[in-house]
Design a protein around this motif. Structure first.
Motif, PDB file in Angstrom:
ATOM      1  N   MET A 147       0.822  -1.231  -0.246  1.00  0.00           N
ATOM      2  CA  MET A 147       0.047   0.057   0.035  1.00  0.00           C
ATOM      3  C   MET A 147       0.935   1.104   0.062  1.00  0.00           C
ATOM      4  SD  MET A 147      -3.435  -0.012   0.130  1.00  0.00           S
ATOM      5  CE  MET A 147      -4.126   1.091   1.724  1.00  0.00           C
ATOM      6  N   LYS A 148       1.880   1.067   0.615  1.00  0.00           N
ATOM      7  CA  LYS A 148       2.919   2.509   0.674  1.00  0.00           C
ATOM      8  C   LYS A 148       3.220   2.593  -0.623  1.00  0.00           C
ATOM      9  CE  LYS A 148       5.946   1.209   3.793  1.00  0.00           C
ATOM     10  NZ  LYS A 148       6.874   0.729   4.776  1.00  0.00           N
ATOM     11  N   THR A 149       3.609   1.541  -1.386  1.00  0.00           N
ATOM     12  CA  THR A 149       4.046   1.727  -2.890  1.00  0.00           C
ATOM     13  C   THR A 149       2.983   2.543  -3.772  1.00  0.00           C
ATOM     14  OG1 THR A 149       5.428   0.061  -2.513  1.00  0.00           O
ATOM     15  CG2 THR A 149       5.311   0.776  -4.819  1.00  0.00           C
ATOM     16  N   LEU A 150       1.686   1.975  -3.326  1.00  0.00           N
ATOM     17  CA  LEU A 150       0.655   2.494  -4.227  1.00  0.00           C
ATOM     18  C   LEU A 150       0.553   4.007  -3.823  1.00  0.00           C
ATOM     19  CD1 LEU A 150      -1.378   1.177  -6.256  1.00  0.00           C
ATOM     20  CD2 LEU A 150      -2.804   0.697  -4.329  1.00  0.00           C
ATOM     21  N   LYS A 210       3.060   5.956  -3.043  1.00  0.00           N
ATOM     22  CA  LYS A 210       3.858   6.523  -3.986  1.00  0.00           C
ATOM     23  C   LYS A 210       3.398   7.045  -5.307  1.00  0.00           C
ATOM     24  CE  LYS A 210       8.258   5.065  -1.904  1.00  0.00           C
ATOM     25  NZ  LYS A 210       8.968   3.924  -2.126  1.00  0.00           N
ATOM     26  N   LYS A 211       2.849   6.029  -5.693  1.00  0.00           N
ATOM     27  CA  LYS A 211       2.035   6.385  -7.076  1.00  0.00           C
ATOM     28  C   LYS A 211       1.148   7.303  -7.035  1.00  0.00           C
ATOM     29  CE  LYS A 211      -1.145   4.013 -10.270  1.00  0.00           C
ATOM     30  NZ  LYS A 211      -2.103   4.984 -10.277  1.00  0.00           N
ATOM     31  N   ARG A 217       2.765  10.590  -7.017  1.00  0.00           N
ATOM     32  CA  ARG A 217       3.651  10.869  -8.373  1.00  0.00           C
ATOM     33  C   ARG A 217       2.431  11.073  -9.364  1.00  0.00           C
ATOM     34  NH1 ARG A 217       8.202   6.619  -7.906  1.00  0.00           N
ATOM     35  NH2 ARG A 217       9.290   7.403  -5.884  1.00  0.00           N
ATOM     36  N   LEU A 255      -2.626  -4.376 -11.436  1.00  0.00           N
ATOM     37  CA  LEU A 255      -2.711  -4.378 -10.245  1.00  0.00           C
ATOM     38  C   LEU A 255      -3.715  -5.352  -9.576  1.00  0.00           C
ATOM     39  CD1 LEU A 255      -2.872  -0.493  -9.338  1.00  0.00           C
ATOM     40  CD2 LEU A 255      -1.119  -2.158  -8.645  1.00  0.00           C
ATOM     41  N   LYS A 256      -4.848  -5.394 -10.332  1.00  0.00           N
ATOM     42  CA  LYS A 256      -5.915  -6.391  -9.970  1.00  0.00           C
ATOM     43  C   LYS A 256      -5.462  -7.853 -10.341  1.00  0.00           C
ATOM     44  CE  LYS A 256     -10.133  -3.713 -10.501  1.00  0.00           C
ATOM     45  NZ  LYS A 256     -11.479  -3.743 -11.049  1.00  0.00           N
ATOM     46  N   PHE A 307      -2.439  -9.000  -9.813  1.00  0.00           N
ATOM     47  CA  PHE A 307      -1.591  -9.260  -8.694  1.00  0.00           C
ATOM     48  C   PHE A 307      -2.151  -9.561  -7.597  1.00  0.00           C
ATOM     49  CE2 PHE A 307       1.368  -5.834 -10.838  1.00  0.00           C
ATOM     50  CZ  PHE A 307       1.626  -6.849 -11.949  1.00  0.00           C
ATOM     51  N   GLY A 308      -3.521  -9.348  -7.414  1.00  0.00           N
ATOM     52  CA  GLY A 308      -4.169  -9.576  -6.280  1.00  0.00           C
ATOM     53  C   GLY A 308      -4.603  -8.473  -5.465  1.00  0.00           C
ATOM     54  N   TYR A 309      -4.365  -7.202  -6.002  1.00  0.00           N
ATOM     55  CA  TYR A 309      -5.025  -5.806  -5.408  1.00  0.00           C
ATOM     56  C   TYR A 309      -6.296  -6.061  -5.419  1.00  0.00           C
ATOM     57  CZ  TYR A 309      -0.702  -3.517  -4.234  1.00  0.00           C
ATOM     58  OH  TYR A 309       0.337  -3.347  -3.691  1.00  0.00           O
ATOM     59  N   SER A 310      -7.315  -5.841  -4.364  1.00  0.00           N
ATOM     60  CA  SER A 310      -8.590  -5.964  -4.443  1.00  0.00           C
ATOM     61  C   SER A 310      -9.148  -4.635  -4.911  1.00  0.00           C
ATOM     62  CB  SER A 310      -9.250  -6.222  -3.122  1.00  0.00           C
ATOM     63  OG  SER A 310      -8.934  -5.020  -2.204  1.00  0.00           O
ATOM     64  N   ASN A 311     -10.611  -4.769  -5.521  1.00  0.00           N
ATOM     65  CA  ASN A 311     -11.069  -3.606  -5.967  1.00  0.00           C
ATOM     66  C   ASN A 311     -11.084  -2.357  -5.016  1.00  0.00           C
ATOM     67  OD1 ASN A 311     -11.792  -4.445  -8.377  1.00  0.00           O
ATOM     68  ND2 ASN A 311     -13.970  -5.434  -7.713  1.00  0.00           N
ATOM     69  N   ILE A 367      -9.068  -1.604  -2.670  1.00  0.00           N
ATOM     70  CA  ILE A 367      -7.902  -0.944  -2.544  1.00  0.00           C
ATOM     71  C   ILE A 367      -7.604  -0.218  -3.633  1.00  0.00           C
ATOM     72  CG2 ILE A 367      -5.382  -1.130  -2.369  1.00  0.00           C
ATOM     73  CD1 ILE A 367      -5.689  -3.591  -0.510  1.00  0.00           C
TER      74      ILE A 367
END
Ligand SMILES: Nc1ncnc2c1ncn2[C@@H]1O[C@H](COP(=O)(O)OP(=O)(O)O)[C@@H](O)[C@H]1O
Ligand SMILES: [Mg+2]
Lengths: 787, 246
Positions: free
Chosen positions: A1-4, A6-7, A10, A300-301, A303-307, A309
């Protein structure tokens, strides 16, 4: 989540120009919300503190003259808590080195100590006392206008008797927050002064020994104001009572209420416009962003990121913008609220400003802004969560374009290929194009709303002072006077022409409706003061029957031909039946009019007159002022010239504030919409444009594709904007319809031109900013990367 | 069915995926597109499978269904003991998060994140991930960890994508045309990275391609045509990617 996250930052940085533009529009919305509502809260808080600390009464009544012993009987009326009697008199004030006439009122205060009700707020000095005949307290506004201070002196003329008086204090009282001269639109502190004297000397000067002509009261908590007023009226009738009334009918209070209502209304409409535009911009930008990041989202989806998040990720982005807008708006809004409150402090005489920006107003602003942001982006957020990861793995299919309407109409051959691209692009997404047009149009409308007040007030002043009231001087006698006074005036050197008028306090009734106002008697061929119909043509006052403003007739549900019950509120307690025979148009006041002779006949008063209008030789103006001050029966003189002058002064001081705010805010919207539209077009089409460059199109030619679209949007927005501006002003005008004034919808051609110019310039500047980016278009990079 | 594979793995390996009669039909307005017309398939632990077939034959659809990105119209798909076809979106999401690594033809990197951050994106939500640096080392990108995608070549970007896919130590690695957008030389570097992951981590790997040459590095090749499996072959002479030319 931290990296997200960062996105997130940016992305935000990448879109900074657009985000900043959107946050600015939001900030303007929040700022206008805070500005209007906090000014309202501050003024209300200040007024309410003033009212309670300085004991503003709840019921008011005027009489011609009542013995002081009546006070006890008033106090005995059940429901009445405190009673205070006063003497109030009109006064002419004479200040050395100020040749112009000054009118005013003097109110009595107790011989020693504070008034029981309507206590004085002292800005400097002390209260006037009895024993010393010549002590006077003047309003701080008047003192300021003339740079008077305790120790200075002025002359008062009451009943023709000139007295030199020493100023012992300056201040104000809660009944004089609004110090307008009756019939004016703006306060004129130089030529209208409020003052206080100790009771005994004032009684003496005004021939009111052991009597009062004004009484104020407070009610006990459980009192029924209507019942109490009825009993007061019964008691005062014999003494020339003109009818007791509550706070809501108190002149100063009512004026403030109207002003507050206006602030509340403006605080509703402007934020809606700004936040609506911001929501639209967010919609465009976030939809675009999500479209461009379709594959990232799908990844992202995968890789298993949920809707949740991923949805939250974009939600946070939107909320960050909303927060930026809110924070900026709060800061700017608070600052503007202070400016506006202080400006109001010059129009209203509040002794102190309880400046507040209430937490609930801030929270409300933040919430409204967040909700607008959410509404603007809900579609895009749903796109994010609905996006099927498998579907997004395939690149977005090319958009489906068709020939536009214009081309189908057979104009195709007239359009060059780039122009065809513009037209197809616009008609490809008609709804978005329409919203962009609407957004730009809104900025045009807001500029107009800023200038509208100026236009319409100038118009009202023109109608009032150039068409209706054309006198050089007007004057009021202390009481109805015989017509011979008019001849006296006419014989003064320098007076070219004089015209009398009669004015009677009345309560007009129709069935259960009633309205207290004055009934004006006019000379049959009155030349100086005139009545106008809806098209501003003069209307002759009929020989029989009365005419009134359309507004009043409407209020009483009367139409020409109806009989009006007229209850006379002077010594003569007659109740008359007078037919309504016509309507007139008036922007100021709410009076009824009759032929003076007919009115006097109905009252059984021979040839009484209440005042006169004069045409004078301007060369002798000064001398005439001096002469008039010395005529005992004259209580007040006003010169039209100075009223107009004062109007322009107030206009410059106060209206300019709103004009500049509205203009700045409108520019924010125009730039926001045009800049964002341009950036979106650039983002959507940079590959296309770069390809064209590679194919050999010049910068100018591809600029046209981009800027031509903006130019078309802007040009389409202007007529719509002028129309919306007209509507917005119509709406604002419709809120400014009350007993004191009715604001007509007047927009000068220069205002239309100004609004259009602002929009064009704002659009041109933001288009230019984007054009610079176009010049820096990196052909290779654009063709290589996917977005 | 499974006999071919069983011959290849004498120690009777465990099936990671079992697909039975899987169909997928897309409705495009009036038209029905039968992307898969009854697929039966098993993938085994540690296996390196290449799926070959012309464009539009249903390769991606099949891979997406195995990876839990999509659900079949009918049929069953088992991943070990899990019946993927009974799962809703939330469970599929968890399945992908815990077990599957994806590599896409267009890399699908986040352009605003560096190579390392793109990998971190996945390690943050995985249970026992490699650390991002290790993952990038495996694809020989240790020197370019702090570059943004735009600063990397296509092959490097794809290797970041591979590092990202394997950083969570997935049990299966699914690659949809990982070399599709790359030239031969770069493609070989990428395939080498995938091959090494398969070998060193024992990750069950499926690669989609329409390039028949790539089939030479597989344990097994599955041929698709028009939504059906037309042939499966065990590759008796498995080559190393470096030995490929195309
Ligand atoms: N979301 C979709 N909607 C409609 N048709 C689709 C969709 N996805 C794939 N198809 C169709 O299904 C068939 C198989 O597609 P795909 O699995 O992507 O093939 P491959 O990856 O082998 O090129 C193709 O005819 C394709 O057009
Ligand atoms: Mg495919």
């Amino acid at each position: 989540m931290k990296t997200l996250d960062k996105k997130l930052w940016r992305d935000l940085w990448h879109l900074k120009g657009q985000m900043f533009a959107i946050a600015s529009v939001m900030a303007a919305g929040v700022a206008s919300f805070i500005m209007f509502l906090s000014t309202l809260d501050s003024l209300e808080a200040s007024r309410s503190l003033y009212y309670s600390e300085y004991r503003f009464p709840q019921v008011f009544a005027s009489v011609k003259r009542a013995p002081e012993s009546l006070k006890k009987r008033l106090a005995e009326i059940p429901g009445i808590n405190k009673v205070d009697t006063r003497v109030i008199t009109g006064v002419t004030i004479d200040i050395e080195d100020f040749p112009q006439p000054i009118t005013g009122y003097i109110t009595s205060i107790p011989d020693f100590g504070e008034p029981l009700l309507n206590n004085l707020y002292l800005k400097s000095g002390r209260l006037a006392q009895a024993g010393r005949e010549d002590e006077i307290v003047i309003s701080d506004a008047f003192a300021q206008a003339h740079q008077l201070k305790p120790g200075d002196s002025l002359n008062t003329i009451i009943k023709g008797l000139k007295r030199k008086q020493i100023i012992v204090g300056t201040g104000g009282s809660p009944e004089w927050i609004q110090q307008l001269r009756p019939g004016s639109m703006f306060p004129d502190y130089k030529r209208h002064g409020i003052a206080w004297m100790a009771r005994t000397p004032l009684e003496h000067a005004y021939d009111m020994k052991g009597a009062f002509n004004n009484v104020v009261m407070t009610l006990s908590a459980d009192a029924n104001a209507r019942d109490v007023i009825e009993q007061i009226d019964q008691l005062l009738a014999k003494y020339g009572g003109t009818g007791a009334y509550e706070r809501k009918d108190h002149f100063s209070h009512r004026f403030l209420e109207e002003e507050f209502k206006q602030l509340d209304n403006l605080g509703g409409i402007f934020p809606v416009i700004f936040l609506g535009v911001a929501a639209f911009l967010l919609n465009v930008v976030i939809t675009r962003l999500v479209g461009a990041q379709r594959e990232q989202i799908a990844g992202l989806k995968a890789f298993g990121y949920s809707n949740l998040i991923i949805g939250l990720h974009y939600f946070k982005l939107v909320m960050l913008i909303a927060m930026l807008g809110t924070a900026t708006g709060l800061a700017i809004g608070s600052w503007l609220a202070r400016q506006l409150s202080e400006l109001y402090m010059t129009l209203f005489r509040l002794p102190f400003l309880e400046f507040v920006v209430l937490p609930e107003v801030m929270i409300k602003a933040a919430l409204v802004c967040a909700v607008a942001a959410l509404l603007g982006t809900i579609v895009a957020l749903r796109m994010v969560t609905r996006l099927k990861p498998a579907e997004a793995m395939r690149p977005e299919p090319p958009a489906v374009y068709g020939q536009s309407m214009i081309e189908k109409l057979g104009l195709k051959r007239l359009l060059s290929a780039p122009t065809r691209m513009i037209v197809r692009h616009l008609s490809h997404r008609p709804f978005k194009s329409l919203l962009a047009v609407l957004g730009i149009a809104m900025s045009c409308a807001i500029v107009m709303s800023g200038r509208f007040q100026e236009d319409t007030i100038a118009y009202m002043v023109n109608v009032h002072y150039n068409l209706e009231r054309r006198e050089d001087l007007s004057m009021l006698f202390i009481e109805p006077t015989s017509r011979s006074a008019l001849y006296e005036l006419q014989s003064l050197p320098g007076v070219e022409y004089a015209e009398a008028f009669r004015s009677v306090s009345v309560r007009l009734h129709n069935e259960h409706r009633s309205f207290t106002t004055s009934l004006h008697g006019m000379e049959p061929d009155s030349e100086i003061s005139r009545l106008l119909d809806g098209r501003l043509h003069p209307v002759k006052v009929p020989a029989e029957g009365m005419i009134m403003t359309g507004y009043l007739a409407n209020k009483l549900r009367l139409k020409p031909g109806d009989n009006v019950t007229v209850e006379v509120l002077e010594e003569n307690q007659a109740v008359l039946q007078i037919p309504l025979v016509g309507l007139v148009e008036q922007y100021l006041g709410t009076a009824a009019y009759m032929d003076m002779a007919a009115l006097n006949r109905a009252l059984g008063q021979g040839h009484a007159i209440s005042g006169a209008y004069l045409y004078i030789d301007p060369q002798q103006e000064h001398a005439i002022f001096q002469r008039l001050k010395e005529i005992p029966r004259i209580v007040g003189t006003a010169a039209r010239r100075f009223e107009i002058e004062n109007f322009h002064k107030v206009l410059n001081e106060s209206m300019m504030f709103w004009v500049s705010i509205a203009t700045v805010f409108a520019i924010v919207i125009a730039v926001g919409v045009v800049y964002n539209s341009a950036r979106i077009i650039l983002a959507e089409r940079s590959r296309e444009l770069a390809s064209l460059r590679v194919l050999g199109f010049t910068r100018g030619e591809i600029s046209w594709i981009l800027l031509g679209e903006l130019a078309l949007l802007t040009l389409a927005a202007i007529p719509l904007g002028l129309f919306l501006g007209w509507l917005l002003c119509l709406y604002i005008a419709s809120m400014l319809q009350n007993d004191l004034y009715r604001v007509p919808l007047i927009l000068e051609p220069s205002t239309y031109a100004f609004a259009a110019t602002i929009v064009i310039v704002a659009a041109a500047v933001s288009a230019l900013a984007v054009r610079l980016r176009l010049d820096n278009l990196d052909l290779i990079a654009v063709l290589k990367t996917k977005e | 069915m499974g006999t071919l594979a069983r011959q290849a793995n004498k120690s009777s390996p465990k099936a990671v995926f079992v697909a039975e009669a899987v169909t997928k039909t897309y409705h495009m307005g009036e038209v029905e597109v039968h992307a898969l017309r009854g697929i039966d398939l098993e993938l085994y632990e540690g296996e390196f499978v290449v799926m070959l077939g012309p464009s539009g034959s249903g390769k991606s659809t099949l891979l997406n269904i195995l990876g839990g990105l999509d659900v079949p119209t009918s049929g069953r798909v088992h991943y070990r003991d899990h019946d993927l076809t009974t799962y809703d979106d939330a469970v599929l999401t968890r399945y992908r998060r815990e077990h599957v690594g994806f590599v896409f033809q267009f890399y699908n990197l986040i352009p605003s994140l560096t190579a390392r951050e793109n990998v971190t994106l996945v390690t943050e939500i995985a249970r026992q991930p490699l650390n991002p640096e290790e993952a990038l080392k495996l694809v020989r990108l240790e020197k370019r960890m702090d570059h943004f995608p735009a600063q990397l070549s296509g092959g490097e970007q794809q290797r970041v994508a591979i590092a990202r896919a394997i950083a969570k130590r997935p049990e299966v690695l699914l690659c949809d045309e990982p070399t599709g957008a790359l030239d031969a030389k770069t493609g070989i570097v990428v395939l080498d990275a995938i091959n090494r992951i398969n070998r060193e981590l024992g990750t069950t790997t499926a690669i989609i391609t329409h390039n028949a040459d790539i089939a030479q590095i597989a344990d097994r090749v599955i041929y698709l045509m028009d939504g059906s499996i037309v042939r499966m072959e065990i590759n008796p002479h498995k080559k190393q990617p470096a030995e490929l030319t195309w």
